[in-house]
Write a protein that holds these residues in place. Structure first.
Motif, short mmCIF file in Angstrom:
data_model
loop_
_atom_site.label_atom_id
_atom_site.label_comp_id
_atom_site.label_asym_id
_atom_site.label_seq_id
_atom_site.Cartn_x
_atom_site.Cartn_y
_atom_site.Cartn_z
N ILE A 301 24.41 4.80 20.87
CA ILE A 301 23.19 4.05 20.56
C ILE A 301 23.28 2.66 21.19
O ILE A 301 24.32 2.01 21.11
N THR A 302 22.20 2.22 21.80
CA THR A 302 22.16 0.89 22.40
C THR A 302 20.86 0.20 22.02
O THR A 302 19.79 0.80 22.06
N ARG A 303 20.99 -1.06 21.65
CA ARG A 303 19.81 -1.89 21.34
C ARG A 303 19.64 -2.92 22.44
O ARG A 303 20.52 -3.73 22.70
N TYR A 304 18.49 -2.87 23.11
CA TYR A 304 18.22 -3.75 24.23
C TYR A 304 17.37 -4.95 23.79
O TYR A 304 16.65 -4.89 22.79
N PRO A 305 17.41 -6.04 24.55
CA PRO A 305 16.64 -7.22 24.15
C PRO A 305 15.14 -7.05 24.34
O PRO A 305 14.35 -7.73 23.69
N LEU A 306 14.73 -6.13 25.23
CA LEU A 306 13.31 -5.91 25.50
C LEU A 306 12.98 -4.43 25.38
O LEU A 306 13.78 -3.57 25.76
N GLU A 307 11.77 -4.13 24.88
CA GLU A 307 11.39 -2.74 24.70
C GLU A 307 11.25 -2.01 26.04
O GLU A 307 11.56 -0.82 26.14
N ILE A 308 10.82 -2.73 27.08
CA ILE A 308 10.67 -2.09 28.38
C ILE A 308 12.02 -1.58 28.89
O ILE A 308 12.09 -0.52 29.54
N LEU A 309 13.10 -2.29 28.57
CA LEU A 309 14.44 -1.83 28.98
C LEU A 309 14.82 -0.55 28.25
O LEU A 309 15.43 0.35 28.83
N ALA A 310 14.46 -0.47 26.97
CA ALA A 310 14.75 0.75 26.20
C ALA A 310 13.96 1.93 26.76
O ALA A 310 14.48 3.06 26.85
N GLU A 311 12.72 1.70 27.15
CA GLU A 311 11.91 2.77 27.73
C GLU A 311 12.51 3.25 29.05
O GLU A 311 12.59 4.46 29.32
N LEU A 312 12.94 2.29 29.88
CA LEU A 312 13.56 2.66 31.15
C LEU A 312 14.87 3.42 30.94
O LEU A 312 15.20 4.34 31.69
N ARG A 313 15.62 3.00 29.90
CA ARG A 313 16.89 3.68 29.62
C ARG A 313 16.64 5.13 29.19
O ARG A 313 17.43 6.03 29.54
N CYS A 314 15.59 5.38 28.45
CA CYS A 314 15.25 6.76 28.09
C CYS A 314 14.99 7.59 29.34
O CYS A 314 15.43 8.75 29.43
N GLU A 315 14.29 7.00 30.29
CA GLU A 315 14.03 7.70 31.55
C GLU A 315 15.35 7.98 32.28
O GLU A 315 15.54 9.07 32.84
N GLU A 316 16.26 7.00 32.26
CA GLU A 316 17.55 7.19 32.94
C GLU A 316 18.35 8.31 32.29
O GLU A 316 18.93 9.16 32.98
N TRP A 317 18.40 8.32 30.96
CA TRP A 317 19.14 9.38 30.26
C TRP A 317 18.57 10.76 30.63
O TRP A 317 19.34 11.72 30.86
N ILE A 366 20.55 18.31 23.16
CA ILE A 366 20.66 16.87 23.37
C ILE A 366 19.39 16.19 22.87
O ILE A 366 18.28 16.67 23.14
N PHE A 367 19.55 15.11 22.16
CA PHE A 367 18.44 14.26 21.73
C PHE A 367 18.49 12.94 22.49
O PHE A 367 19.55 12.34 22.68
N ILE A 368 17.32 12.50 22.95
CA ILE A 368 17.13 11.12 23.38
C ILE A 368 16.01 10.58 22.52
O ILE A 368 14.86 11.00 22.65
N LEU A 369 16.35 9.66 21.63
CA LEU A 369 15.38 9.13 20.67
C LEU A 369 15.26 7.63 20.86
O LEU A 369 16.25 6.93 21.10
N ARG A 370 14.04 7.13 20.71
CA ARG A 370 13.84 5.68 20.82
C ARG A 370 12.95 5.18 19.70
O ARG A 370 11.93 5.79 19.37
N ARG A 371 13.38 4.08 19.12
CA ARG A 371 12.54 3.35 18.18
C ARG A 371 12.56 1.89 18.61
O ARG A 371 13.59 1.22 18.53
N GLY A 372 11.44 1.41 19.11
CA GLY A 372 11.37 0.02 19.55
C GLY A 372 12.32 -0.23 20.71
O GLY A 372 12.25 0.41 21.76
N THR A 373 13.25 -1.15 20.51
CA THR A 373 14.20 -1.52 21.57
C THR A 373 15.52 -0.75 21.49
O THR A 373 16.43 -1.04 22.27
N THR A 374 15.61 0.20 20.58
CA THR A 374 16.87 0.92 20.35
C THR A 374 16.78 2.36 20.83
O THR A 374 15.81 3.06 20.52
#
Length: 400
Positions: A301-317, A366-374
């Motif tokens: 689990i990773t919490r990013y400072p910006l939501e856009i980074l979390a969205e991009l990380r989901c795409e990367e995963w 495999i799950f890739i889950l996002r809530r906000g910046t996490t």
């Protein structure tokens, strides 16, 4: 009640004529100099006064010099304080007053002051080497540019690249400010010896301010590293994390080796390294078994400072190849989650063409889950349907 006013210093720290003229301008505006710290100066509201300002280089300990103050007072100068531990600040209401009458004494003072500041450059150089060396793995020549191209969020979250780049740019501005200051100091000394009127160089003060502003987060990050605040693990019990027992049942046996049975949550992060949690568990296996032949669970689990980074990380995963898994399905958001991606893994059997030995690879998902910046990444090998436990994984976010 005195009111303190903060101003960015527009001149370099050694630009004596520029600083003198600026402090005089501030006094004419009703701002009486009080102190200077780094790129800023503090003033107190007062009656506007037209004064001449003189900066006397401090040649000894950084402390008030009552004897020197008395000499200046006899000549009609008033002591206002110290400027960054480099100069004593004296002012006179006589705009034609002379602070020095002995050119040789003045030249000696500036020569000694210049040599001292030149020696201070060695400390600045040491700071460059130590801080940039600490984050040297983040240097451009150390970066895997292929990973940066395809997985920029993951690559830049390694805790080294961003601190190195900030430190390098910050030191560039600070070092440039220092070198230009020495050049201006030499020119000023030469102009005084030749009896000419030196001029200031307005606008260079931002170099030091910009440099210190860039270095500040790096210094905070470094303090966190050396104080141990970067790694803060805690017990698995009560953590809210999903375990193999939750998926396989209470009777399922967990391997007892600490590496395969984490009874804690690995938790780390600093100002420049996103907060991260990690946990893994393996089922029990014998000495002649492979750990990859038993059910296992890995959660990152990773919490990013910006939501856009979390969205991009989901795409990367979702672009990363996971052995044995199918394509990711994007499910409808539920349980308070903003994104749900699921990739099923089918059981498959591989036969070695040389030995004829067969090996069964477990199914799972495999799950890739996002809530906000996490962002949560869960990789499970086992016979259970991971989708049935989506509410449990969603509840993990509440415990972070």
């Amino acid at each position: 009640m005195k009111h303190t006013i903060v101003r960015l210093i527009p001149f370099g720290g050694f630009d004596i004529p520029g600083l003198e003229s600026w402090l005089a301008e501030c006094s004419a505006q009703g701002l009486r100099f009080a102190a200077a710290m780094g790129p800023i100066a503090l003033f107190e509201r007062s009656t506007p006064l037209r004064v001449q300002v003189h900066l006397e280089p401090i040649q000894g300990p950084v402390a008030e010099d009552p004897e020197l103050n008395a000499i200046y007072e006899q000549s009609g100068w008033q002591y206002w304080g110290m400027f960054r531990g480099s100069f004593f600040v004296y002012v006179s209401s006589d705009l034609d007053a002379q602070a020095h009458t002995d050119p040789d004494t003045l030249d000696y003072a500036f020569r000694k002051f210049f040599h001292f500041k030149l020696a201070c450059g060695l400390l600045l150089l040491l700071g460059n080497l130590l801080l940039l060396g600490l984050y040297g793995q983040g240097a451009p020549w150390e970066i895997d540019w292929v990973c940066l191209r395809y997985y920029p969020v993951e690559t830049l979250s390694d805790g080294m690249i961003i601190p190195f780049l900030l430190a390098a740019l910050g030191f560039f501005f600070v070092d440039l400010s220092y070198l230009l200051g020495l050049i201006h100091l030499l020119r000023y000394r030469k102009a005084v010896k030749n009896g000419t009127s030196p001029r200031g160089h307005r606008g260079l003060g931002w170099l030091l301010a910009a440099g210190l502003l860039l270095l500040l987060p790096v210094l905070i990050n470094t303090v966190q590293l050396f104080s141990g605040l970067d790694y803060r693990p805690y017990d698995l019990e009560g953590s809210g994390f999903v375990t193999l027992t939750d998926l396989e049942g209470a009777d399922f046996r967990i391997h007892q080796d600490p590496f395969y049975h984490m009874d804690y949550i690995s938790h780390h992060g600093t100002l420049l390294n996103p907060e991260h949690w990690y946990f893994q568990q393996y089922g029990s296996f014998s000495a002649n078994q492979s750990p990859f032949d038993v059910p296992r669970l890995e959660i990152s689990i990773t919490r990013y400072p910006l939501e856009i980074l979390a969205e991009l990380r989901c795409e990367e995963w979702s672009r990363q190849y996971i052995n044995g898994s199918g394509d990711y399905e994007t499910l409808e958001a539920a349980y308070g989650l903003d994104e749900i991606r699921y990739a099923p893994r089918e059981k498959w059997i591989h036969t070695n063409e040389l030995t004829g030995e067969t090996r069964t690879f477990l199914p799972g998902g495999i799950f890739i889950l996002r809530r906000g910046t996490t962002v949560l990444f869960a990789d499970y090998y086992g016979e259970q349907n991971l989708l049935d436990y989506l509410p449990l994984f969603a509840a993990t976010f509440d415990a972070l």
